[in-house]
Design a protein around this motif. Structure first.
Motif, PDB file in Angstrom:
ATOM      1  N   VAL A 137       0.847  -1.190   0.000  1.00 19.47           N
ATOM      2  CA  VAL A 137       0.000   0.000   0.000  1.00 19.47           C
ATOM      3  C   VAL A 137       0.884   1.242   0.000  1.00 19.47           C
ATOM      4  CG1 VAL A 137      -1.836   1.255   1.177  1.00 19.47           C
ATOM      5  CG2 VAL A 137      -1.794  -1.258   1.239  1.00 19.47           C
ATOM      6  N   ILE A 138       0.782   2.037  -1.053  1.00 21.99           N
ATOM      7  CA  ILE A 138       1.555   3.274  -1.168  1.00 21.99           C
ATOM      8  C   ILE A 138       0.598   4.441  -0.934  1.00 21.99           C
ATOM      9  CG2 ILE A 138       3.105   4.618  -2.605  1.00 21.99           C
ATOM     10  CD1 ILE A 138       4.108   1.777  -2.030  1.00 21.99           C
ATOM     11  N   HIS A 139       0.846   5.227   0.115  1.00 22.10           N
ATOM     12  CA  HIS A 139       0.002   6.381   0.442  1.00 22.10           C
ATOM     13  C   HIS A 139       0.513   7.596  -0.338  1.00 22.10           C
ATOM     14  CE1 HIS A 139      -1.802   4.076   3.730  1.00 22.10           C
ATOM     15  NE2 HIS A 139      -0.565   3.719   4.069  1.00 22.10           N
ATOM     16  N   THR A 140      -0.277   8.083  -1.267  1.00 25.19           N
ATOM     17  CA  THR A 140       0.182   9.195  -2.103  1.00 25.19           C
ATOM     18  C   THR A 140       0.098  10.537  -1.367  1.00 25.19           C
ATOM     19  OG1 THR A 140      -2.023   9.511  -3.047  1.00 25.19           O
ATOM     20  CG2 THR A 140      -0.541   7.977  -4.175  1.00 25.19           C
ATOM     21  N   ASN A 141      -0.967  10.713  -0.570  1.00 26.92           N
ATOM     22  CA  ASN A 141      -1.148  11.954   0.205  1.00 26.92           C
ATOM     23  C   ASN A 141      -1.213  13.201  -0.677  1.00 26.92           C
ATOM     24  OD1 ASN A 141      -1.075  10.562   2.727  1.00 26.92           O
ATOM     25  ND2 ASN A 141       1.165  10.490   2.574  1.00 26.92           N
ATOM     26  N   PHE A 142      -1.660  13.048  -1.928  1.00 26.92           N
ATOM     27  CA  PHE A 142      -1.812  14.216  -2.784  1.00 26.92           C
ATOM     28  C   PHE A 142      -2.968  15.083  -2.289  1.00 26.92           C
ATOM     29  CE2 PHE A 142      -0.138  11.305  -6.319  1.00 26.92           C
ATOM     30  CZ  PHE A 142       1.174  11.689  -6.067  1.00 26.92           C
ATOM     31  N   LYS A 143      -2.792  16.375  -2.395  1.00 22.51           N
ATOM     32  CA  LYS A 143      -3.843  17.310  -1.998  1.00 22.51           C
ATOM     33  C   LYS A 143      -4.763  17.661  -3.158  1.00 22.51           C
ATOM     34  CE  LYS A 143      -2.086  17.499   2.123  1.00 22.51           C
ATOM     35  NZ  LYS A 143      -2.740  16.737   3.215  1.00 22.51           N
ATOM     36  N   GLU A 144      -4.332  17.311  -4.366  1.00 21.45           N
ATOM     37  CA  GLU A 144      -5.134  17.626  -5.545  1.00 21.45           C
ATOM     38  C   GLU A 144      -5.172  16.399  -6.461  1.00 21.45           C
ATOM     39  OE1 GLU A 144      -1.058  17.872  -6.477  1.00 21.45           O
ATOM     40  OE2 GLU A 144      -2.111  19.149  -5.008  1.00 21.45           O
ATOM     41  N   THR A 145      -6.101  16.423  -7.390  1.00 20.35           N
ATOM     42  CA  THR A 145      -6.221  15.323  -8.336  1.00 20.35           C
ATOM     43  C   THR A 145      -5.014  15.297  -9.278  1.00 20.35           C
ATOM     44  OG1 THR A 145      -8.631  15.394  -8.284  1.00 20.35           O
ATOM     45  CG2 THR A 145      -7.625  14.358 -10.202  1.00 20.35           C
ATOM     46  N   ARG A 146      -4.489  14.093  -9.500  1.00 22.81           N
ATOM     47  CA  ARG A 146      -3.420  13.903 -10.469  1.00 22.81           C
ATOM     48  C   ARG A 146      -3.932  12.991 -11.587  1.00 22.81           C
ATOM     49  NH1 ARG A 146       1.873  14.761  -8.355  1.00 22.81           N
ATOM     50  NH2 ARG A 146       1.722  16.479  -6.862  1.00 22.81           N
ATOM     51  N   TYR A 147      -3.293  13.100 -12.753  1.00 27.96           N
ATOM     52  CA  TYR A 147      -3.682  12.283 -13.900  1.00 27.96           C
ATOM     53  C   TYR A 147      -2.465  11.492 -14.378  1.00 27.96           C
ATOM     54  CZ  TYR A 147      -7.914  15.036 -13.795  1.00 27.96           C
ATOM     55  OH  TYR A 147      -9.083  15.634 -13.389  1.00 27.96           O
ATOM     56  N   VAL A 148      -2.601  10.186 -14.386  1.00 28.00           N
ATOM     57  CA  VAL A 148      -1.488   9.282 -14.665  1.00 28.00           C
ATOM     58  C   VAL A 148      -1.529   8.863 -16.130  1.00 28.00           C
ATOM     59  CG1 VAL A 148      -0.410   7.083 -14.090  1.00 28.00           C
ATOM     60  CG2 VAL A 148      -1.486   8.459 -12.288  1.00 28.00           C
ATOM     61  N   THR A 149      -0.415   9.050 -16.829  1.00 30.94           N
ATOM     62  CA  THR A 149      -0.322   8.679 -18.245  1.00 30.94           C
ATOM     63  C   THR A 149       0.534   7.448 -18.484  1.00 30.94           C
ATOM     64  OG1 THR A 149       1.575  10.145 -18.551  1.00 30.94           O
ATOM     65  CG2 THR A 149      -0.613  11.073 -18.972  1.00 30.94           C
ATOM     66  N   GLY A 150       1.225   6.971 -17.453  1.00 30.42           N
ATOM     67  CA  GLY A 150       2.057   5.796 -17.661  1.00 30.42           C
ATOM     68  C   GLY A 150       2.534   5.194 -16.370  1.00 30.42           C
ATOM     69  N   LEU A 151       2.844   3.898 -16.431  1.00 34.39           N
ATOM     70  CA  LEU A 151       3.381   3.170 -15.284  1.00 34.39           C
ATOM     71  C   LEU A 151       4.444   2.217 -15.810  1.00 34.39           C
ATOM     72  CD1 LEU A 151       2.300   2.051 -12.094  1.00 34.39           C
ATOM     73  CD2 LEU A 151       2.251   0.061 -13.582  1.00 34.39           C
ATOM     74  N   ASP A 152       5.586   2.207 -15.152  1.00 39.62           N
ATOM     75  CA  ASP A 152       6.679   1.307 -15.537  1.00 39.62           C
ATOM     76  C   ASP A 152       7.141   0.568 -14.291  1.00 39.62           C
ATOM     77  OD1 ASP A 152       8.737  -0.027 -16.717  1.00 39.62           O
ATOM     78  OD2 ASP A 152       9.890   1.752 -17.291  1.00 39.62           O
ATOM     79  N   VAL A 153       6.985  -0.743 -14.303  1.00 39.19           N
ATOM     80  CA  VAL A 153       7.304  -1.570 -13.137  1.00 39.19           C
ATOM     81  C   VAL A 153       8.711  -2.137 -13.258  1.00 39.19           C
ATOM     82  CG1 VAL A 153       6.678  -3.657 -11.861  1.00 39.19           C
ATOM     83  CG2 VAL A 153       4.886  -2.145 -12.741  1.00 39.19           C
ATOM     84  N   LYS A 154       9.440  -2.103 -12.167  1.00 40.85           N
ATOM     85  CA  LYS A 154      10.778  -2.671 -12.103  1.00 40.85           C
ATOM     86  C   LYS A 154      10.788  -3.787 -11.061  1.00 40.85           C
ATOM     87  CE  LYS A 154      12.293   0.108 -15.110  1.00 40.85           C
ATOM     88  NZ  LYS A 154      12.504  -0.459 -16.453  1.00 40.85           N
ATOM     89  N   PRO A 155      10.618  -5.047 -11.506  1.00 40.61           N
ATOM     90  CA  PRO A 155      10.689  -6.149 -10.548  1.00 40.61           C
ATOM     91  C   PRO A 155      12.040  -6.147  -9.841  1.00 40.61           C
ATOM     92  CG  PRO A 155       9.861  -6.897 -12.665  1.00 40.61           C
ATOM     93  CD  PRO A 155      10.370  -5.503 -12.874  1.00 40.61           C
ATOM     94  N   GLY A 156      12.004  -6.263  -8.536  1.00 40.76           N
ATOM     95  CA  GLY A 156      13.259  -6.213  -7.792  1.00 40.76           C
ATOM     96  C   GLY A 156      14.064  -7.487  -7.924  1.00 40.76           C
TER      97      GLY A 156
END
Length: 573
Positions: free
Chosen positions: A310-329
């Protein structure tokens, strides 16, 4: 019958009627055999389905064997299996790679029927009857030819003209003695395999270079023939997708023949074994990197683990995500990764309830333990990160959590993993917001002992939408899932067909081109389950009636569809 890959008996068993033909052909010593040359995309061949089934029903009991051959380019065994199942064809089929057998028999059009006498001699070749329109057909050519042959007579007509689709064969696969690594195998491996089978990537061994490829030739032949590899479950031709890494029948047969020939090298003067490393972030430096606070410790053996961070973003405003890149550890143990968004508090509650002292919480693999607001994408071996189309992005509400689910497959010794994900933000609000449209049937009920239980799902589209891709979802009893969209004018477009479901390969299938789905359309889906004791993946012993539930011992029927609503407005920041 058992086949041993790596011996000539494989090709003999797989192509009993001629080189270049896949299948389990058999012959009869006392009755005629009927070969039906068909195609999955020929409408005239499809129109003969009821008449073909009637002939099978009439003559199979008398010992007449029927077999379908598919000689056209781009036809694959999974696609043909779907075609045969849809038409309730009970007889076997083969893929006639390069139309080798069709050409040897003088077949130029599908559908063509060929009747072979018990001696193997051709006694009839031509049409099933004299008209593709069943209501206008008056001369039952094939029926008469079979009857005459059973009676030991020569059919009155040995040849008839065929109305249908012209043959469209692929290039024939190279002969066993002709195929080699340099000319035939190296291009296949570089396009379909080496992205994963290289140092530092997820596959357990490298296929870079002739020496590695030769060593693994028998295994390559086996896993490609069984379609275990490359890891792609969608049936080719049923929907069109980006990043389709599946192999054609010609490529599979080429790999088979190379192995049968002893994996010859061919003319390879020199070979570059130093592939350039993949950039850490191919999409550029991320705007934000998501990662757990400490590595997860994985035991040496036991069941797979689905850990949710669980990653808590704690953003105060709306964000818009255009991409995600995963790096397996730790690529030795990371099987796949999915990023979910929780705009509520459910993931916090699940996290608080976890008592094992490690980062995150363990789930069942059926999902993150809650219905997400959306997903941001994920990673599976062979996948490439992509940005969303222009002016389209995922919405990330203020205070939302991002839940990174990592599927771990243990490798026999204790391991640690710290998987990260980079996300990219749109600098301005997009024109459209990518949503997750959930298509579910929570009323499923799968009886104990039923090896072929079917459930159906219907979703009515009430607003104009555009679909960008989807993920089918079932649990361990799943066998197949098929989905189509029926447009208001009655036309039907295939979305996806997975006919060999594997709980461990739940892929997101991105459409090659977005699909416009107007209001008034209906999405129809069918899922098939095997709840018999013969299903090796059945988690219930003895088998029990299974209904909807979160645990892997329960079941689901879900399609996660990535969509935009065409008339929706996006509020400015």
């Amino acid at each position: 019958m058992k086949f041993k890959f790596g011996t000539l008996s494989t090709l003999i068993a797989l192509g009993s009627l001629g080189a270049g033909v896949y299948g389990l052909g058999t012959s009869s010593k006392s009755k005629p055999k009927v070969l039906l040359f068909l195609s999955t995309d020929c409408p005239i061949a499809a129109g003969y389905t009821p008449r073909i089934n009637a002939l099978v029903q009439k003559y199979e009991a008398e010992g007449v064997q029927f077999e379908a051959l598919f000689p056209n380019d781009l036809e694959t065994r999974p696609e043909i299996q779907a075609y045969m199942s849809d038409r309730h064809y009970s007889f076997p089929f083969r893929v006639d790679v390069g139309a080798t057998e069709a050409k040897s028999l003088g077949v130029t059009t599908v559908p063509t029927a060929v009747v072979l006498a018990p001696s193997g001699k051709e006694v009839y070749r031509g049409a099933v009857d004299d008209n593709p329109d069943a209501s206008l057909a008056k001369k039952p050519y094939l029926d008469s030819a079979i009857t005459a042959t059973i009676d030991g007579k020569t059919p009155t007509l040995k040849y008839t003209d065929v109305i249908g689709c012209l043959l469209m064969p692929s290039a024939p696969a190279p002969r066993v003695g002709a195929v080699n690594y340099a000319a035939d195998i190296k291009p296949i491996l570089e396009k379909h395999c080496i992205s994963c089978h290289r140092p530092g990537e997820v596959a357990p061994f490298s296929l870079i270079g002739y020496t590695n490829a030769r060593k693994w030739a028998p295994n390559i032949a086996r896993v490609t023939y069984n379609r275990q590899m490359p890891p792609w479950k969608a049936v080719h031709g049923y929907g069109e997708f980006a990043d389709d890494i599946s192999l054609s029948e010609e490529q599979i047969l080429t790999l088979q023949r190379w192995n049968e020939a002893g994996a010859p090298k061919g003319h390879l003067v020199s070979e570059n074994l130093n592939y350039p490393p993949v950039p850490e972030w191919p999409l550029g430096k991320p705007d934000m990197i998501l990662e757990p606070s400490r590595p997860y410790k994985l035991a040496a053996d036991g069941a797979d683990v689905y850990r949710n961070y669980v990653i808590h973003t704690n953003f105060k405003e709306t964000r818009y995500v255009t991409g995600l890149d995963v790096k397996p550890g730790n690529r030795r143990v990371v099987h796949h990764v999915i990023a979910f968004v929780d705009a509520g508090t459910r993931s916090n509650q699940l996290l608080a309830a976890e008592m094992d002292g490690q980062e995150g919480y363990t789930g069942s693999g059926a999902g993150p333990g809650f219905f997400p607001d959306t997903t941001l994408g994920g990673w599976v071996p062979g996948s490439r990160p992509r940005l969303t189309p222009n002016d389209i992005a995922y919405r990330l509400k203020p205070g939302a959590n991002i839940v990174i689910q990592v599927h771990y497959h243990k490798d026999g010794k204790p391991e640690e993993d710290l998987t990260r994900a980079g996300i990219y933000f749109d600098k301005e609000p997009p024109k459209k917001v990518l949503n997750v449209t959930w298509l579910v049937n929570p009323m499923i009920k799968i009886p104990a002992g039923d090896a072929d239980h079917k459930e159906h799902l219907t979703f009515h589209v009430h607003r104009d939408m555009t679909a960008y891709g989807l993920t089918p979802h079932m649990h361990l009893l799943g066998k197949s899932m098929k989905a189509d969209v029926v447009f208001p004018d009655g036309t039907r477009q295939p979305l996806v067909f997975v006919n060999d479901w594997d709980f461990n390969w739940q892929l997101f299938y991105q459409f090659k081109e977005p699909i416009k789905i107007p209001a008034g359309s209906v999405i129809e889906a069918e899922a098939t389950y095997d709840n018999s004791a013969d299903n090796p993946r059945n988690p219930n012993h003895p088998a029990r009636t299974v209904t909807w539930g979160e645990q892997t011992t329960d079941e689901m029927f879900v399609i996660v569809l990535a969509t935009t609503i065409d008339d929706a407005k996006v509020a400015s920041k």
